[in-house]
Motif scaffolding. Structure first.
Motif, PDB file in Angstrom:
ATOM      1  N   ALA A 151       0.823  -1.210   0.000  1.00 42.85           N
ATOM      2  CA  ALA A 151       0.000   0.000   0.000  1.00 42.85           C
ATOM      3  C   ALA A 151       0.858   1.261   0.000  1.00 42.85           C
ATOM      4  O   ALA A 151       0.511   2.261  -0.647  1.00 42.85           O
ATOM      5  CB  ALA A 151      -0.918  -0.003   1.220  1.00 42.85           C
ATOM      6  N   ARG A 152       1.977   1.225   0.697  1.00 40.47           N
ATOM      7  CA  ARG A 152       2.839   2.411   0.787  1.00 40.47           C
ATOM      8  C   ARG A 152       3.471   2.768  -0.551  1.00 40.47           C
ATOM      9  O   ARG A 152       3.832   3.921  -0.785  1.00 40.47           O
ATOM     10  CB  ARG A 152       3.921   2.177   1.838  1.00 40.47           C
ATOM     11  N   THR A 153       3.613   1.801  -1.429  1.00 43.48           N
ATOM     12  CA  THR A 153       4.275   2.053  -2.717  1.00 43.48           C
ATOM     13  C   THR A 153       3.341   1.914  -3.906  1.00 43.48           C
ATOM     14  O   THR A 153       3.787   2.027  -5.054  1.00 43.48           O
ATOM     15  CB  THR A 153       5.467   1.090  -2.897  1.00 43.48           C
ATOM     16  N   ALA A 154       2.056   1.682  -3.666  1.00 39.69           N
ATOM     17  CA  ALA A 154       1.103   1.494  -4.764  1.00 39.69           C
ATOM     18  C   ALA A 154       0.921   2.797  -5.531  1.00 39.69           C
ATOM     19  O   ALA A 154       0.832   3.882  -4.942  1.00 39.69           O
ATOM     20  CB  ALA A 154      -0.236   1.015  -4.215  1.00 39.69           C
ATOM     21  N   LEU A 203      -1.262   5.700   5.107  1.00 40.80           N
ATOM     22  CA  LEU A 203      -0.788   4.445   4.522  1.00 40.80           C
ATOM     23  C   LEU A 203      -0.396   4.579   3.047  1.00 40.80           C
ATOM     24  O   LEU A 203       0.657   4.102   2.629  1.00 40.80           O
ATOM     25  CB  LEU A 203      -1.851   3.357   4.678  1.00 40.80           C
ATOM     26  N   PHE A 204      -1.254   5.206   2.256  1.00 47.95           N
ATOM     27  CA  PHE A 204      -1.006   5.268   0.810  1.00 47.95           C
ATOM     28  C   PHE A 204      -0.072   6.445   0.537  1.00 47.95           C
ATOM     29  O   PHE A 204      -0.502   7.577   0.308  1.00 47.95           O
ATOM     30  CB  PHE A 204      -2.331   5.392   0.066  1.00 47.95           C
ATOM     31  N   ALA A 205       1.215   6.145   0.576  1.00 49.92           N
ATOM     32  CA  ALA A 205       2.221   7.195   0.694  1.00 49.92           C
ATOM     33  C   ALA A 205       2.914   7.576  -0.610  1.00 49.92           C
ATOM     34  O   ALA A 205       3.652   8.567  -0.650  1.00 49.92           O
ATOM     35  CB  ALA A 205       3.287   6.769   1.707  1.00 49.92           C
ATOM     36  N   ALA A 206       2.734   6.826  -1.683  1.00 51.01           N
ATOM     37  CA  ALA A 206       3.429   7.147  -2.929  1.00 51.01           C
ATOM     38  C   ALA A 206       2.981   8.520  -3.437  1.00 51.01           C
ATOM     39  O   ALA A 206       1.779   8.817  -3.436  1.00 51.01           O
ATOM     40  CB  ALA A 206       3.151   6.090  -3.984  1.00 51.01           C
ATOM     41  N   PRO A 207       3.913   9.352  -3.862  1.00 51.71           N
ATOM     42  CA  PRO A 207       3.539  10.709  -4.281  1.00 51.71           C
ATOM     43  C   PRO A 207       2.503  10.743  -5.399  1.00 51.71           C
ATOM     44  O   PRO A 207       1.667  11.645  -5.442  1.00 51.71           O
ATOM     45  CB  PRO A 207       4.873  11.315  -4.747  1.00 51.71           C
ATOM     46  N   ASP A 208       2.552   9.770  -6.304  1.00 50.34           N
ATOM     47  CA  ASP A 208       1.659   9.786  -7.455  1.00 50.34           C
ATOM     48  C   ASP A 208       0.497   8.806  -7.319  1.00 50.34           C
ATOM     49  O   ASP A 208      -0.137   8.442  -8.317  1.00 50.34           O
ATOM     50  CB  ASP A 208       2.444   9.462  -8.723  1.00 50.34           C
ATOM     51  N   GLN A 228       1.215  -2.910  11.930  1.00 49.97           N
ATOM     52  CA  GLN A 228       2.078  -2.629  10.789  1.00 49.97           C
ATOM     53  C   GLN A 228       1.791  -1.256  10.186  1.00 49.97           C
ATOM     54  O   GLN A 228       2.418  -0.865   9.208  1.00 49.97           O
ATOM     55  CB  GLN A 228       1.881  -3.714   9.734  1.00 49.97           C
ATOM     56  N   ALA A 229       0.835  -0.546  10.760  1.00 47.61           N
ATOM     57  CA  ALA A 229       0.497   0.799  10.298  1.00 47.61           C
ATOM     58  C   ALA A 229      -0.141   1.547  11.459  1.00 47.61           C
ATOM     59  O   ALA A 229      -0.654   0.955  12.405  1.00 47.61           O
ATOM     60  CB  ALA A 229      -0.446   0.745   9.101  1.00 47.61           C
ATOM     61  N   TRP A 230      -0.118   2.857  11.373  1.00 45.55           N
ATOM     62  CA  TRP A 230      -0.571   3.731  12.463  1.00 45.55           C
ATOM     63  C   TRP A 230      -2.085   3.828  12.515  1.00 45.55           C
ATOM     64  O   TRP A 230      -2.785   3.527  11.544  1.00 45.55           O
ATOM     65  CB  TRP A 230       0.033   5.116  12.234  1.00 45.55           C
ATOM     66  N   TRP A 231      -2.590   4.287  13.667  1.00 44.30           N
ATOM     67  CA  TRP A 231      -4.003   4.626  13.836  1.00 44.30           C
ATOM     68  C   TRP A 231      -4.078   5.864  14.711  1.00 44.30           C
ATOM     69  O   TRP A 231      -3.426   5.929  15.753  1.00 44.30           O
ATOM     70  CB  TRP A 231      -4.765   3.462  14.457  1.00 44.30           C
ATOM     71  N   ALA A 250       2.591  14.018  11.166  1.00 47.04           N
ATOM     72  CA  ALA A 250       3.315  14.721  10.104  1.00 47.04           C
ATOM     73  C   ALA A 250       3.275  13.964   8.780  1.00 47.04           C
ATOM     74  O   ALA A 250       3.484  14.559   7.711  1.00 47.04           O
ATOM     75  CB  ALA A 250       4.762  14.951  10.536  1.00 47.04           C
ATOM     76  N   ALA A 251       3.018  12.675   8.837  1.00 46.65           N
ATOM     77  CA  ALA A 251       2.995  11.861   7.616  1.00 46.65           C
ATOM     78  C   ALA A 251       1.608  11.787   6.975  1.00 46.65           C
ATOM     79  O   ALA A 251       1.456  11.214   5.905  1.00 46.65           O
ATOM     80  CB  ALA A 251       3.489  10.453   7.924  1.00 46.65           C
ATOM     81  N   ARG A 252       0.622  12.374   7.637  1.00 46.75           N
ATOM     82  CA  ARG A 252      -0.733  12.293   7.091  1.00 46.75           C
ATOM     83  C   ARG A 252      -0.860  13.162   5.844  1.00 46.75           C
ATOM     84  O   ARG A 252      -0.248  14.226   5.740  1.00 46.75           O
ATOM     85  CB  ARG A 252      -1.748  12.757   8.139  1.00 46.75           C
ATOM     86  N   ARG A 253      -1.662  12.689   4.903  1.00 49.66           N
ATOM     87  CA  ARG A 253      -1.910  13.481   3.708  1.00 49.66           C
ATOM     88  C   ARG A 253      -3.373  13.388   3.308  1.00 49.66           C
ATOM     89  O   ARG A 253      -4.063  12.431   3.659  1.00 49.66           O
ATOM     90  CB  ARG A 253      -1.028  13.010   2.547  1.00 49.66           C
TER      91      ARG A 253
END
Length: 635
Positions: free
Chosen positions: A302-305, A325-330, A601-604, A629-632
């Motif tokens: 999910a982080r690189t999808a 979780l879904f962290a890829a820029p694009d 394996q991921a934040w809440w 800080a990682a939320r988008r």
């Protein structure tokens, strides 16, 4: 001239409900399979009397017109009805009748659970007198500024449809609207018809057509051609696509279509709590649960999808790791959902359609372009899944069988025992997280974890409803001691009706899940252990001398106590073969050590005190700020 039949409102409603059917894919089923009820002055002379006439087997007959089930708690009756509806694929439901006052307000939690999970249940609470011959009546809430309000109005925000039947003839359009909503795959949930107690007993000349059999077609909406073209383009452009399977896969019976689509394209499939089991655990494209309670395999993907294909999912915060979780820029989203509200989430490309119809349309459009995931990507998630399964084996393994088991070892023993016939039910505590990470679902409906509302007390009554819908299958209710204490009452119902559910009670002396969460956010496990009060007013004394096994036995259930892993293996095997309601009681670890499963394996996002003097809270806030800080926002 149209013929009429003179009946009370309650009698007419029961007769009407008995004539309603659903149809999908050529299969016709009765819409309202039974009525659950607890009687009081608000419904005993109305719905109660009507059920006397319709719920017993008539002379020379084999089945009642409207079967009746006696409950012990109004909330629990709704949970049982929800379990039944989910097992029936939302094509058949139960009704629940109560008296006025507390009987009606006890429905609210169950109604919210049904509506959050898009599962149909018909609620028939009694209400105050419409004619107001005496005002107030017993259990009436007086509202000085509104004479037309009763406690039943609490059900409005948690119902997909609400009406109060203040005149007999008003039942006709209201009943038809109620059936429409119950059978609508987008709008379904709790439906409430509030029934003033005087109106229930009032007679009226009903047109014969009102009682004619009606078949409500449950539609399979096909995708729009333009949306389908955009969806195909999105899939073709993706290099690291990931499917997120939600509860809509199960509701539309799209599991086979999903398996074929995943096999043909090589796209990995992660699942939400509601969607787990969409693929068998050993399907090559299944990568397990996703989100805060998901697997490392699914969450790393999910982080690189670059494309997330949501199929029948609402994208709750557990799934998205609160937007981190879904962290890829694009990253982009393609949302196949029958509900437009969900199809447009996360600024996604919507594909508004029934899950099965949409998947079949996608599969039909893609082969012409010979689309398939790149071999290196398939190898990556296949190898990662194998590594995760070794972690599952380690969590399940019990080298010493003569010691008290951990919670995950309990699941491991059960994993050895079950087949694809078994159904597991859970809803709250630490078990949903362990099950989502670890459980190896063997069939489309084996994994029944209610995590939309995560309601403690759901499991035992829901197991009764599931078993009623699947009478030949082993049905397990997995409950911790906290959940058990919330609502063990329907054990009596299971015993009375001979519903052979299997209840596994895990005793860890407290709210183990919340204890762990409390510790992580600086709450220091305060108020989460079931222990005597210490001198400093904290719950840190000796464990309470509560015997839940004895309690279950006192309610009529057969109880098997398991003190060790070896005992547990024997007890679960015996329970699985039992033809009467059976409880397996096992004491696991204390509330200080939850389960032994791999960590999250991921934040809440659970907000932490912004200012505090205690070191644990200060440290927790620092960790919280790092994750925030990682939320988008996906716009």
């Amino acid at each position: 001239m149209t013929s009429t039949t003179r009946l009370t409102v309650a009698q007419a409603l029961v007769r009407f409900l008995a004539a309603q059917y659903t149809e999908r894919d050529g299969t016709r089923r009765r819409l309202i399979g039974a009525v659950w009820g607890i009687f009081g002055h608000g419904n005993v002379a109305g719905i109660g009397q009507a059920l006397v006439e319709h719920s017993t087997v008539p002379p020379g007959g084999t089945h009642p017109v409207m079967p009746f089930h006696q409950g012990r708690n109004e909330q629990a009756m709704v949970h049982a009805a929800v379990g039944y509806a989910r097992q029936c694929g939302r094509l058949s439901a139960h009704a629940v009748t109560t008296s006025i006052g507390p009987g009606a307000t006890n429905l609210v939690t169950g109604a919210a659970l049904a509506t959050v999970n898009h599962l149909p249940v018909l609620l028939l609470p009694g209400d105050v007198f419409a004619a107001r011959p005496a005002d107030p009546v017993l259990q009436q809430l007086e509202v000085p500024f509104a004479g037309d309000v009763s406690v039943n109005d609490c059900l409005r925000p948690v119902s997909r449809y609400f009406d109060r039947i203040t005149r007999p003839e008003a039942l006709i359009p209201a009943a038809l609207q109620a059936m429409r909503v119950l059978t609508d795959p987008v709008d379904t949930g709790a439906v409430t018809l509030a029934l003033p107690q005087d109106v229930q007993a009032e007679a009226y000349d009903w047109p014969g057509e009102f009682f004619a059999e009606r078949t409500w077609s449950v539609r399979r909406q096909a995708p729009d051609a333009g949306e389908l073209a955009r969806a195909v383009a999105a899939v073709r452009a993706a290099r690291r696509p990931l499917i997120v399977a939600g509860g809509g896969v199960h509701h539309s019976r799209a599991e086979e279509a999903l398996a074929e689509f995943a096999s043909a394209t090589g796209i990995p499939v992660a699942s939400t709590q509601a969607g787990k089991g969409s693929l068998r655990w050993d399907h090559p494209q299944d990568v397990g649960g996703i989100g805060h309670t998901g697997t490392a395999t699914a969450d790393d993907l999910a982080r690189t999808a670059d494309l997330v294909i949501g199929v029948g999912t609402r994208y709750t915060d557990f799934t998205t790791a609160s937007g981190t979780l879904f962290a890829a820029p694009d990253v982009r989203f393609l949302n196949l959902n029958i509900a437009p509200h969900d199809g447009h989430k996360l600024a996604g490309v919507p594909l508004i359609a029934d899950a099965r119809a949409g998947l079949e349309a996608l599969a039909g459009a893609l082969p012409a372009h010979r689309h398939r995931a790149e071999p290196a990507y398939v190898t990556e998630y296949t190898d990662d899944k194998e590594r995760w399964e070794h972690r599952v084996d380690a969590a399940y393994e019990a080298q010493d069988t003569d010691v008290r088991p951990t919670q995950t070892q309990v699941l491991g023993v059960l994993d050895e025992l079950v087949t694809e016939d078994d159904i597991l039910i859970n809803a709250a505590g630490s078990l949903p997280g362990d099950l989502h990470k670890l459980w190896r679902a063997r069939s489309r409906d084996q994994y029944h974890v209610e995590y939309g509302y995560s309601c403690m007390g759901y499991e035992i009554p829901a197991a009764i409803g599931v078993r009623m819908a699947a009478p030949d299958r082993p049905v397990w209710a997995l409950v911790g001691d906290g959940t058990y204490l919330m609502m063990p009452t329907e054990i009596v119902t299971a015993v009375q009706e001979g519903v052979a559910i299997k209840v596994v009670v895990l005793q860890n002396h407290g709210y183990a899940s919340i204890g762990g969460l409390s510790e992580s956010v600086g709450g220091e496990r305060y108020g989460t252990a079931y222990r005597r009060l210490a001198a400093d007013r904290t719950y840190t004394g000796v464990p309470l001398p509560v015997d839940l096994a004895a309690n279950a036995a006192s309610l009529g259930m057969r109880v098997l106590r398991a003190g060790t892993v070896r005992d547990l293996r024997a007890a679960l095997a015996e329970a699985r073969g039992a033809d009467t309601p059976t409880c397996v009681y096992v004491e696991t670890e204390t509330a200080d050590t939850v389960s032994g499963a791999p960590p999250a394996q991921a934040w809440w996002d659970v907000p932490v005190a912004e200012t505090a003097t205690r070191p644990s809270a200060v440290k927790a806030r620092e960790e919280y700020d790092r994750h925030v800080a990682a939320r988008r926002r996906h716009l």
